[in-house]
Design a protein around this motif. Structure first.
Motif, PDB file in Angstrom:
ATOM      1  N   LEU A 205       0.999  -1.135  -0.102  1.00 33.18           N
ATOM      2  CA  LEU A 205      -0.067   0.031   0.036  1.00 33.18           C
ATOM      3  C   LEU A 205       0.745   1.068  -0.111  1.00 33.18           C
ATOM      4  CD1 LEU A 205      -2.799   1.208  -0.001  1.00 33.18           C
ATOM      5  CD2 LEU A 205      -2.727   1.186   2.632  1.00 33.18           C
ATOM      6  N   THR A 209       0.803   4.354  -3.188  1.00 30.20           N
ATOM      7  CA  THR A 209       0.365   5.535  -2.812  1.00 30.20           C
ATOM      8  C   THR A 209       1.605   6.226  -2.706  1.00 30.20           C
ATOM      9  OG1 THR A 209       0.554   4.779  -0.288  1.00 30.20           O
ATOM     10  CG2 THR A 209      -1.784   4.351  -1.490  1.00 30.20           C
TER      11      THR A 209
ATOM     12  N   GLU B  76       0.574  10.647  -5.094  1.00 37.24           N
ATOM     13  CA  GLU B  76      -0.443  11.108  -3.852  1.00 37.24           C
ATOM     14  C   GLU B  76      -1.615  11.536  -4.019  1.00 37.24           C
ATOM     15  OE1 GLU B  76       2.848  12.370  -4.376  1.00 37.24           O
ATOM     16  OE2 GLU B  76       4.349  12.005  -2.753  1.00 37.24           O
ATOM     17  N   SER B  79      -4.642   8.503  -4.963  1.00 41.16           N
ATOM     18  CA  SER B  79      -5.547   8.244  -3.763  1.00 41.16           C
ATOM     19  C   SER B  79      -4.643   8.032  -2.466  1.00 41.16           C
ATOM     20  CB  SER B  79      -6.511   7.114  -3.986  1.00 41.16           C
ATOM     21  OG  SER B  79      -5.689   5.816  -3.359  1.00 41.16           O
ATOM     22  N   VAL B  80      -4.872   8.422  -1.244  1.00 46.49           N
ATOM     23  CA  VAL B  80      -3.879   8.062  -0.582  1.00 46.49           C
ATOM     24  C   VAL B  80      -4.109   6.704   0.103  1.00 46.49           C
ATOM     25  CG1 VAL B  80      -3.613  10.726   0.193  1.00 46.49           C
ATOM     26  CG2 VAL B  80      -5.484   9.465   1.058  1.00 46.49           C
ATOM     27  N   ASP B  81      -5.267   6.095  -0.158  1.00 46.49           N
ATOM     28  CA  ASP B  81      -5.509   4.661   0.664  1.00 46.49           C
ATOM     29  C   ASP B  81      -5.728   3.769  -0.376  1.00 46.49           C
ATOM     30  OD1 ASP B  81      -7.751   5.656  -0.955  1.00 46.49           O
ATOM     31  OD2 ASP B  81      -9.244   5.415   0.602  1.00 46.49           O
ATOM     32  N   GLY B  82      -4.991   3.863  -1.547  1.00 47.36           N
ATOM     33  CA  GLY B  82      -4.789   2.786  -2.408  1.00 47.36           C
ATOM     34  C   GLY B  82      -6.281   2.432  -3.106  1.00 47.36           C
ATOM     35  N   GLN B  87      -4.226   1.515  -8.620  1.00 46.62           N
ATOM     36  CA  GLN B  87      -3.485   1.274  -7.422  1.00 46.62           C
ATOM     37  C   GLN B  87      -4.133  -0.241  -6.866  1.00 46.62           C
ATOM     38  OE1 GLN B  87      -4.623   4.797  -5.428  1.00 46.62           O
ATOM     39  NE2 GLN B  87      -2.358   5.542  -5.169  1.00 46.62           N
ATOM     40  N   LEU B  91      -1.879  -3.744  -6.309  1.00 47.42           N
ATOM     41  CA  LEU B  91      -2.016  -4.469  -5.025  1.00 47.42           C
ATOM     42  C   LEU B  91      -2.446  -6.149  -5.365  1.00 47.42           C
ATOM     43  CD1 LEU B  91      -3.488  -1.904  -2.519  1.00 47.42           C
ATOM     44  CD2 LEU B  91      -0.930  -2.653  -2.878  1.00 47.42           C
TER      45      LEU B  91
END
Lengths: 745, 151
Positions: A205, A209, B76, B79-82, B87, B91
């Motif tokens: 994560l 990010t 950044e 999104s800050v929360d993936g 993103q 993951l």
């Protein structure tokens, strides 16, 4: 269940000290008092250090320290998994923290040799199992039941008979009072529920990010930026410089020259550097210092010949550094001369000379490979804040323990006053074992009396040395009239060191065997690059064996398997590095998984296999030619590295090895003109790109219960040869000289 | 020196710097947006990729004077929360090895999918050829882009 004897020793993972009463205590183990007080007074989240790797909060939170540098090999995820497995923790509730360098708590905080998992496996299992034991004992006492009636699952302790249960946090304080067991039961591998199951990257994560996880991202308030200027060519050193113009530029604080090492310091192998007197440019921002650096007026002079005694990885090594400005053309000429000159015999079995004289068929081939710049995408950089009292260093380093010693000597500070924080490393491939840049950052900080961030430009990074050496190998094979391999000869050389592994396959499989080595000194510094030595040894040997198999009219996999059967049943010599059975199993699995010999349509396929870093890897590469340009369509890869801790991450690393190997085989090359590297950035220095990578990579692992061994390096060497052998099928030409793109297309 | 009113991830930032300063160093050294990485400084590796008005650009060769008040998006800002689809796909495929190049890869992939929501393998390869992954995660990057394209 395996019973693991707890052994205490200087190098054991859990360090010991003799307690006042004479018994052994885990020195660091009980940090409980302070946090315990907080727990008793009802604090929400008291943390108890159960051992050097493990903290448990009163609320049941679990923090596992990851001691080794994370350079993309996934150990920040996979090492804690091993501990969590024996602890029977709930992996989803585990938080992983990067441990700083701490030689009192941990051993071998090194990223190198594909050895992090292999060497930490027993210690991490013990650390988890002893902690589990202590938690169970604590619960047994609290519940007043026999400890053997308590089970643990996913971080919950359960006494089935009484129906009592509780999470780890409820017993952490009491567990801290339980004596550390002298022996502990480890889980049977068949009962593993975390290890062997794919777990996601714990930093995943943060990576997607853009969190500041890397060395380059580490700064503190008030940090100044610095860059360096080193000589433009190997064989040159600083004579004088004029920084008048550069100093007057905006944002510039200071410009000065400095030496990286004390003159009388006996350098360690990790202190390899050709340029030990540099110019530092310090200022308010990276852009400003890089601009000022370009305005320096510097006079360089030739470096005289020198001899350095360095503390090597195993023993002292003497390095002869000749004077002069070397060019690649000189290197080729010198290698050609040396290849036909005298060499050191490293291994001899039977009577190779006589066998070659009387053989029905002799095949002789020459292979070469150029210098390669590791080129991790994160350029060399480090943070340093040095005062007269202490030093804080933070950043990307594969060898912090070694560098701490060099820092101590250079800064005049005792080891305990030096703190090294390890960040995620933006790629290393061996380059960040050589920590001169860390010392440089510290010296600059010491001189400007401020925290500084040293950043190399890509050009400074690529031209600063510590390359993969240049190699040359002559291979000869003798066949009898029935096409049996009856003699094998390798004469391996390099500048300034060679790649020979004399006791590897096919040593042990051939009655008459000769391995020789030679080297030519150079002032171009070299160091370990992913599977050092092996990466060329495999490229040459496995290409050569393909040609020998063809000359013997044998299938290349079967040809190898026949030799391995010989090595297993009736080995030649005693000192053979590899296990012939494991080697053969990997090849047999490859034959099955790749459908070798059962192709439904014609394919340009090449095969290779290799053993290094205690693991076995084999590959089939399929090449297609599109518009006259070869492209790797697919790679099938089989591996035996024992237990696979984190399968999907392991597969990722194998895929990366294959892409990296294809890239360096096809494109990797640094040449020199009068000591100056001919390339300094990615516009001319080619790194494999997306449209050049294999379209498909299948990765398989041999399933066994052997202790885990290396994986960061073993899949890398064979792909050079598997590619060369596939290219031969595609183009009808053999590929003897790396990079393949330059010489043959 | 000149005063700039930058628009980064939807927020205003005022600073006074040399007009020739590349956005990479404005972001990293002056504003501490550290997700944007330095790799080569000459626009050859893609580690510094950001969006300028939605288009992928190399911030190491894009000066602050070229940017002016145009909308800048950094990793950044995705999104800050993936939770951005790209993103999430990264993951899901656990793409990263060292992870250093991945912010740049993700920014380039996001721009690609914006102009071509369903790229072919060849289109992905061509669009992503400017982003070096030294660890060699290309097959996973491609798989992640295809996953994100299905969302």
């Amino acid at each position: 269940m395996a019973v693991e004897q707890i052994k205490f020793g200087r190098r054991s993972f859990i360090k010991s000290s003799v307690a006042a009463g004479g018994g052994l205590l885990l020195a660091f183990n009980w940090f409980a008092p302070e946090s315990a007080k907080a727990a008793v007074s009802g604090a929400e989240s008291a943390w108890f250090k159960i051992n050097a790797y493990l903290k448990i909060s009163s609320q049941g939170g679990i923090t596992i320290m990851s001691p080794n540098p994370e350079v993309g090999q996934n150990i920040k995820t996979s090492m804690p998994m091993i501990l969590a497995e024996e602890l029977d923790a709930n992996w989803k509730s585990v938080v992983v923290e990067q441990a700083p360098l701490d030689t009192n708590l941990y051993t071998r905080q090194l990223a190198g040799g594909s050895d992090s998992i292999r060497q930490s496996w027993p210690g991490l299992r013990r650390a988890g199992a002893t902690a589990r034991y202590m938690l169970v004992e604590a619960a047994a006492r609290k519940w007043n039941v026999p400890s053997k009636e308590i089970t643990v699952e996913s971080g919950v302790l359960l006494h089935q008979l009484s129906g009592r249960k509780g999470h780890f946090g409820e017993f952490a304080l009491e567990a801290a009072k339980i004596p550390v067991p002298s022996e502990v039961q480890l889980k049977d591998l068949t009962n593993f529920s975390i290890v062997g199951k794919s777990q996601k990257n714990v930093d995943g994560l943060g990576i997607v990010t853009g969190m500041p996880l890397f060395g380059l991202d580490y700064i503190q308030p008030g940090t100044l930026y610095a860059t360096i200027a080193h000589p433009p060519a190997f064989g040159l050193r600083l004579k004088s410089f004029n920084a008048t113009k550069a100093k007057a530029m905006p944002g510039i604080k200071d410009i000065f020259s400095f030496k990286t090492f004390n003159d009388d310091y006996k350098r360690q192998w990790t202190d390899t550097s050709s340029f030990t007197e540099l110019i530092a440019v310090v200022g308010n921002s990276t852009w400003e210092v890089m601009n000022a650096r370009a305005e320096l007026v510097v006079e360089w002079e030739q470096t005289p010949e020198s001899r350095i005694i360095m503390a090597g990885f195993r023993s002292d090594m003497e390095v002869n550094v000749p004077a002069g400005l070397e060019s690649t053309a000189d290197h080729h000429r010198k290698m050609k001369e040396a290849a036909t000159g005298p060499a050191k015999t490293e291994r001899r079995d039977g009577n190779p000379e006589e066998t070659f004289r009387t053989a029905a068929k002799v095949i002789e081939r020459i292979y070469t490979a150029p210098f390669i710049a590791h080129s991790p995408l994160e350029p060399l950089n480090f943070f340093a804040d040095v005062t007269s009292e202490r030093a804080l260093l933070a950043g990307s380093i594969q060898s912090p323990e070694y560098m701490e010693k060099t820092l101590s000597a250079r800064l005049g500070l005792p080891l305990e006053k030096i703190e090294i924080q390890m960040t995620r490393i933006g790629g290393g491939f061996g380059r960040k074992l050589y920590g001169h840049y860390l010392v440089e950052a510290a010296v600059i900080s010491q001189m400007v009396k401020a925290p500084i961030k040293l950043i190399y430009s890509r050009e400074e990074d690529m031209t600063s040395g510590v390359y993969r050496p240049m190699y040359h190998a002559t291979y000869r094979a003798a066949l009898d009239s029935s096409n049996n391999l009856i003699a094998f000869h390798v004469k391996m050389g390099g500048i300034p060191e060679n790649a020979l592994h004399a006791n590897r396959f096919p040593a042990g499989a051939v009655d008459n065997y000769l391995a020789e080595s030679w080297s030519v000194p150079s002032n171009i510094s070299v160091g370990a690059m992913r599977a050092p030595g092996s990466n060329f040894n495999a490229a040459a040997e496995q290409s050569f064996l393909d040609e020998v198999a063809e000359a013997a009219d044998k299938d290349p996999i079967q040809f190898r398997l026949d030799l391995l059967r010989r090595a297993k049943e009736n080995p030649v010599g005693k000192n053979n590095d590899y296990n012939a059975s494991r080697y053969a199993v990997v090849l047999e699995l490859l034959r099955e998984k790749s459908g070798w010999g059962k192709e439904t349509s014609p394919k340009n396929r090449g095969v290779a296999a290799y053993f290094c870093h205690n693991s076995y890897s084999a590959q089939v590469v399929d090449v297609v030619v599109e518009n006259g340009i070869p492209r790797v369509e697919a790679v099938c890869c089989t591996n035996d590295c024992g237990v696979v801790v984190n399968p999907d991450a392991a597969a990722n690393m194998v895929e990366g090895s294959i892409v990296d190997g294809i890239g360096n085989a096809m494109y990797g090359e640094l040449t020199f003109t009068n000591g100056k590297p001919d390339k300094s950035n990615f516009d001319r220095y080619r790194i494999i790109r997306h449209n050049e990578a294999p379209r498909k990579i299948d990765v398989h692992f041999v399933e066994n219960n052997l202790p885990p061994s290396g994986l960061g390096e073993p899949p890398y060497p064979p792909v050079f040869a598997a590619l060369a052998n596939a290219l031969y099928k595609a183009t009808g030409k053999r590929y003897y000289h790396q990079p393949f793109i330059k010489n043959q297309f | 020196m000149a005063i700039y009113n930058l628009n980064i991830n939807g927020k205003k930032h005022q600073l006074n710097v040399d007009p020739e300063t590349p956005m990479l160093w404005v972001l990293r050294d002056h504003l501490h947006f550290l997700g944007t990485k330095f790799g080569c400084g000459i626009g050859q590796c893609g580690a510094c990729t950001i969006h300028l008005e939605g288009e992928a650009v190399r911030s190491c060769v894009t000066t602050i004077s070229e940017v002016g008040t145009k909308a800048v998006t950094t990793i950044e800002g995705l999104s800050v929360d993936g939770t951005h689809p790209v993103q999430k796909a990264w993951l899901e495929h656990d793409v990263a090895q060292c992870g250093y190049c991945q912010p740049g890869q993700i920014m380039n992939a996001t721009a690609l999918l914006k102009r071509n929501p369903h790229p072919t393998d060849q289109e992905i390869e061509e669009a992503m050829a400017g982003n070096i992954c030294r660890c060699g995660t290309y097959t996973r990057i491609k798989a992640a882009i295809k996953t994100a394209a299905k969302v």
